[in-house]
Design a protein around this motif. Structure first.
Motif, mmCIF file in Angstrom:
data_model
loop_
_atom_site.group_PDB
_atom_site.id
_atom_site.type_symbol
_atom_site.label_atom_id
_atom_site.label_comp_id
_atom_site.label_asym_id
_atom_site.label_seq_id
_atom_site.Cartn_x
_atom_site.Cartn_y
_atom_site.Cartn_z
ATOM 1 N N LEU A 1 -3.931 -15.148 -37.650
ATOM 2 C CA LEU A 1 -3.937 -16.380 -38.442
ATOM 3 C C LEU A 1 -4.257 -16.088 -39.899
ATOM 4 O O LEU A 1 -3.612 -16.608 -40.815
ATOM 5 C CB LEU A 1 -4.954 -17.362 -37.865
ATOM 6 C CG LEU A 1 -5.163 -18.676 -38.640
ATOM 7 C CD1 LEU A 1 -3.859 -19.456 -38.734
ATOM 8 C CD2 LEU A 1 -6.251 -19.520 -37.988
ATOM 9 N N ILE B 1 -0.293 -18.257 -32.226
ATOM 10 C CA ILE B 1 -0.465 -19.062 -33.435
ATOM 11 C C ILE B 1 0.683 -20.052 -33.627
ATOM 12 O O ILE B 1 0.462 -21.191 -34.064
ATOM 13 C CB ILE B 1 -0.584 -18.155 -34.684
ATOM 14 C CG1 ILE B 1 -1.785 -17.204 -34.522
ATOM 15 C CG2 ILE B 1 -0.765 -18.992 -35.939
ATOM 16 C CD1 ILE B 1 -3.101 -17.897 -34.286
ATOM 17 N N PRO C 1 -6.257 -13.393 -32.360
ATOM 18 C CA PRO C 1 -5.584 -14.595 -32.853
ATOM 19 C C PRO C 1 -6.067 -15.025 -34.238
ATOM 20 O O PRO C 1 -5.262 -15.447 -35.069
ATOM 21 C CB PRO C 1 -5.903 -15.659 -31.791
ATOM 22 C CG PRO C 1 -7.043 -15.124 -31.015
ATOM 23 C CD PRO C 1 -6.897 -13.632 -31.042
ATOM 24 N N ILE D 1 -6.010 -26.134 -35.279
ATOM 25 C CA ILE D 1 -5.766 -24.754 -34.852
ATOM 26 C C ILE D 1 -7.043 -24.022 -34.431
ATOM 27 O O ILE D 1 -7.083 -23.396 -33.358
ATOM 28 C CB ILE D 1 -5.007 -23.964 -35.939
ATOM 29 C CG1 ILE D 1 -3.571 -24.498 -36.050
ATOM 30 C CG2 ILE D 1 -4.987 -22.477 -35.615
ATOM 31 C CD1 ILE D 1 -2.740 -23.825 -37.120
#
Length: 232
Positions: free
Chosen positions: A85, A156, A81, A144
């Motif tokens: 990102l 995301i 992830p 986030i």
């Protein structure tokens, strides 16, 4: 699927600053080592954000009195992830700079230089727009890292949507938080740079509490809703 109970968060700036310092004093030696390991891991391509996220996990364990090891900074469970990102961030930066990639060659072909009025007329508002865009995206996406590391939201798009809702009406508070924490964490520069090893861990502990509190606010509503349904 995005959590239906996501809501704007009550941002408690002073509380995060105070708790961040209290946690840091609780086990400063290990936090210092953890920060150094973060810096080392950041040397590995695409692992800077992952190291930061692992630091937040370490903060959570220390805060809850659980067994924690600074070696967990090198955990790669959340690599994908954070990798995705960072690819998105890189793509966004490239898109922002496309006009510059086009304008500079055109200016060279037409004989314009960096000191020409046309160049200045283009560059000043262009740079202003880029700075504003970066600030807005950074503020809206504030939660986030916390959602990825502490709540395991690995999609995301979902994390962005949740953060966008959570930061609603809080952008100014988050901006002030970033300024204050950024200033305090950079005070180490006054100590010939070595002081950064003392002040930078504070940057992480304060952000941990901002993320932890936000997630607790969300989960409190989830638990409350489940309890209400069970009553019926």
């Amino acid at each position: 699927m995005m959590n239906s109970k996501v809501k704007p968060i009550e941002f408690k700036l002073n509380e995060y600053l105070n708790k961040g310092m209290e946690l840091l004093k609780k086990d400063f030696g290990n936090f210092l080592v953890a920060y150094i390991l973060c810096a080392v891991m950041s040397i590995i391509p695409f692992c800077g954000l992952l190291a930061m996220g692992n630091f937040y996990k370490y903060c959570r364990k220390v805060n809850k009195g659980e067994q924690a090891s600074v070696g967990e900074i090198f955990n790669f469970d959340d690599f994908m992830p954070y990798f995705i990102l960072q690819l998105i961030i890189i793509a966004g930066v490239i898109v922002l700079y496309i006009p510059m990639f086009i304008f500079i060659p055109l200016a060279a072909l037409t004989g314009e230089d960096g000191g020409s009025p046309a160049f200045a007329i283009f560059m000043i508002p262009y740079i202003f727009v880029i700075v504003i865009a970066v600030f807005i995206v950074a503020l809206v996406g504030f939660y986030i890292p916390g959602l990825i590391s502490l709540k395991k939201v690995y999609d995301i798009k979902t994390a962005w949507s949740m953060s966008r809702i959570m930061t609603k009406n809080n952008l100014l508070s988050i901006f002030l938080f970033a300024i204050v924490v950024g200033f305090l964490s950079q005070l180490g520069i006054l100590l010939c740079g070595i002081g950064l090893l003392i002040t930078m861990p504070y940057f992480y502990t304060t952000h941990y509490f901002a993320f932890e509190d936000a997630i607790q606010q969300i989960e409190y509503d989830e638990i409350k809703e489940i309890g209400s349904k069970n009553e019926f």
